[in-house]
Design a protein around this motif. Structure first.
Motif, PDB file in Angstrom:
ATOM      1  N   LEU A 131      38.031 -13.932  21.523  1.00 48.30           N
ATOM      2  CA  LEU A 131      38.395 -12.535  21.339  1.00 48.30           C
ATOM      3  C   LEU A 131      37.547 -11.632  22.233  1.00 48.30           C
ATOM      4  N   THR A 132      36.265 -11.980  22.379  1.00 51.73           N
ATOM      5  CA  THR A 132      35.380 -11.182  23.238  1.00 51.73           C
ATOM      6  C   THR A 132      35.837 -11.230  24.690  1.00 51.73           C
ATOM      7  N   ILE A 133      36.246 -12.420  25.145  1.00 51.67           N
ATOM      8  CA  ILE A 133      36.716 -12.573  26.537  1.00 51.67           C
ATOM      9  C   ILE A 133      37.989 -11.771  26.757  1.00 51.67           C
ATOM     10  N   LEU A 134      38.928 -11.857  25.802  1.00 48.08           N
ATOM     11  CA  LEU A 134      40.178 -11.115  25.934  1.00 48.08           C
ATOM     12  C   LEU A 134      39.946  -9.612  25.918  1.00 48.08           C
ATOM     13  N   ARG A 135      38.989  -9.172  25.067  1.00 49.23           N
ATOM     14  CA  ARG A 135      38.679  -7.744  25.023  1.00 49.23           C
ATOM     15  C   ARG A 135      38.101  -7.269  26.357  1.00 49.23           C
ATOM     16  N   LEU A 185      38.850  -4.358  31.468  1.00 54.12           N
ATOM     17  CA  LEU A 185      38.855  -4.373  32.936  1.00 54.12           C
ATOM     18  C   LEU A 185      40.214  -3.939  33.481  1.00 54.12           C
ATOM     19  N   ARG A 186      41.274  -4.432  32.882  1.00 58.71           N
ATOM     20  CA  ARG A 186      42.618  -4.052  33.323  1.00 58.71           C
ATOM     21  C   ARG A 186      42.865  -2.567  33.080  1.00 58.71           C
ATOM     22  N   LEU A 187      42.374  -2.046  31.940  1.00 56.28           N
ATOM     23  CA  LEU A 187      42.543  -0.623  31.652  1.00 56.28           C
ATOM     24  C   LEU A 187      41.800   0.228  32.679  1.00 56.28           C
ATOM     25  N   TRP A 188      40.562  -0.206  33.018  1.00 57.28           N
ATOM     26  CA  TRP A 188      39.801   0.530  34.041  1.00 57.28           C
ATOM     27  C   TRP A 188      40.509   0.489  35.397  1.00 57.28           C
ATOM     28  N   TRP A 189      41.042  -0.663  35.746  1.00 53.05           N
ATOM     29  CA  TRP A 189      41.724  -0.796  37.038  1.00 53.05           C
ATOM     30  C   TRP A 189      42.980   0.077  37.084  1.00 53.05           C
TER      31      TRP A 189
END
Length: 527
Positions: free
Chosen positions: A31-35, A40-44
């Motif tokens: 879950l931590t990795i997916l979060r 990262l995708r949201l920032w990009w």
């Protein structure tokens, strides 16, 4: 009575030990990795992609990636400078060609059209790339065809054997070019990055076409296509990463991504094997240098060994300047190389004995290097002589006879409209002056022979030159000449011909001052 309470320092030591023990660390949850990936995708998406003006970028790239007269002209000029730099083996001139190359625009446009799914744009970019590439190849071939320099230089040879490093050069160039275009910071330097991977191979393709060297042609064409596909697909991937979306469905978009990855792998695998072969040969060359040097004393000097990896067994040849001969050098070197290379080897080592003076070996090696350079320059001069003689004779290069032992070049010229015997003789003289020590013999066609006027005081300068021209034509063609005139005039002309008079027949007529020259009727009919 002493207290039994544990020491706090011991507790801290136990905690540190527990943390240091990998088995007692808490594992990072899925879950931590997916979060983290989601953040990262949201920032990009919001911090990078959202700041771009996608519509303006597409319109700018579209307008610069189409086929125009400026694009064709600049491509031709860039290709012309590139092929001259390759022929001269001058990296500086090749770099100058890259500064002019406009190839970045249509290839970046190809990547964006793939990313956006615009088929009409893709077709127009492809048309610009094909037209520019063909025009550049033909222009380079034309320059090479009329150039006296047609030797495969190091700069040309470097573009005929593509490997994985070449793919990486194209990949990094495409990443830099795509990023600059997307961020609106494209310029000359970015164009140079793209042209580095495209324009020199394209010029070498033209060289291979002009010289009919299909090994060079195929190698350079393979490098050009590899770099072209790599840059185009990388530009498409970069465009998709920066949010340039297409009208394709999710399934079609995924299929497109799979195809791109498959193309990259298809290109990388054979290039990787090629790089592995090149690396093995480079390491093998180092081993050969070591083993040849180890067979002689420290005072010996070894000229660069030549290795032919394509033969079986491998052929090694070298020249060694040494104060002491090693009669078993060939067998020793071959045996050691077979052990280290794992292949059968034949070694041929030419040993030259020099004095015991510490600098004697170096001086001998330097003298041989100079002699080799002079021999190579002479070979280039002879090759140019053969090519130029074929050019002025209007024949194929294979129809020119080069006799190195007697230093004689011969060719039979084809008739050229408006060119008389004096023109053929002048061409022969000019070509002979370019290669001192060589005799050039250009056999002219059986065109009209000049008329000779004999004055009261004999032959003047002009008519003496006409007599010499008749004699030259008779010697070069091997065909007999008939002279017609009065007895006194014929005697004067025959005397002027000297030894060539044996190739001449005479026939008296009533004209006292004029001597006409013609080819033998039988010989002319036979010819």
């Amino acid at each position: 009575m002493a207290s039994t309470t544990d020491n706090p320092a011991d507790d801290w030591a136990d905690e540190d030990k527990a943390v240091a023990d990998p088995a007692k660390r808490r594992p990072i949850s899925r879950l931590t990795i997916l979060r983290a990936i989601a953040e990262l995708r949201l920032w990009w998406r919001e911090g990078v992609v959202a700041d771009l003006d996608h519509i303006a970028t597409i319109e700018r790239v579209r307008g610069e990636s189409l086929l125009t007269s400026r694009y064709v002209f600049m491509t031709a000029m860039s290709a012309g400078i590139a092929i001259l730099g390759l022929l001269l083996s001058s990296p500086a001139v090749v770099i100058g060609a890259m500064l002019l190359s406009p190839l970045m625009n249509p290839i970046i446009g190809t990547g964006f059209s793939l990313a956006t799914g615009d088929a009409d744009w893709l077709r127009r970019c492809g048309k610009a790339l094909v037209a520019g590439s063909i025009f550049a190849i033909l222009f380079c071939a034309l320059i090479v065809f009329f150039s006296p320099l047609q030797t495969v230089t190091e700069e040309i040879a470097a573009r005929t054997r593509p490997n994985l490093f070449d793919l990486l050069v194209a990949l990094f160039s495409a990443l830099a070019g795509s990023y600059a275009v997307i961020r609106g910071r494209e310029g000359t330097i970015v164009g140079v990055a793209i042209a580095t991977a495209l324009m020199p191979p394209l010029a070498v393709v033209g060289f291979g076409l002009a010289t009919l060297n299909w090994t060079v042609f195929a190698g350079a064409l393979g490098l050009f296509i590899t770099n072209l596909v790599t840059i185009g697909l990388t530009a498409a991937i970069m465009a998709r990463l920066y949010g340039f979306q297409s009208d394709l469905s999710h399934r079609q978009s995924r299929l497109q991504s799979i195809v791109m990855a498959a193309v990259f792998i298809t290109l990388a695998v054979p290039l990787g094997f090629s790089l592995r072969t090149i690396a093995w040969e480079a390491n093998g060359q180092r081993i050969v240098n070591q083993e040849v040097a180890a067979a002689f004393t420290d005072r010996a000097r070894v000229d660069q060994p030549i290795v032919n990896w394509d033969t079986e067994p491998v052929a090694v040849s070298a020249s060694v300047f040494t104060p002491e001969f090693n009669p078993n050098a060939d067998t020793e070197v071959a045996r050691r190389l077979e052990q280290r290379l794992g292949r059968a080897v034949i070694a041929t080592i030419d040993q030259f004995q020099v004095g015991t003076d510490p600098g004697a070996a170096e001086q001998a090696a330097l003298a041989q290097a100079r002699a080799r350079e002079a021999a190579e320059a002479s070979e280039r001069q002879i090759a140019a002589l053969g090519q130029n003689l074929a050019l002025i004779a209007g024949v194929e290069r294979k129809d020119v006879l080069l006799d190195r032992e007697n230093q004689r070049a011969q060719a039979v010229a084809r008739p050229l409209d408006g060119l008389g015997l004096s023109g053929y003789r002048e061409l022969e003289r000019r070509l002979e002056r370019t290669t001192p020590g060589w005799t050039v013999e250009l056999r002219p066609p059986l065109v009209s022979l000049p008329e000779i006027i004999v004055g009261e005081e004999g032959l003047d300068t002009r008519n003496a030159a006409q007599v010499a021209l008749v004699g030259w034509a008779a010697e070069r063609t091997g065909v007999r000449v008939t002279l017609t005139g009065s007895e006194s005039a014929l005697a004067t002309v025959t005397q002027a011909l000297g030894t060539t008079s044996s190739r001449v027949d005479t026939r008296q007529s009533g004209n006292e001052n004029t001597v006409t020259a013609s080819w033998s009727t039988a010989a002319t009919a036979q010819d």
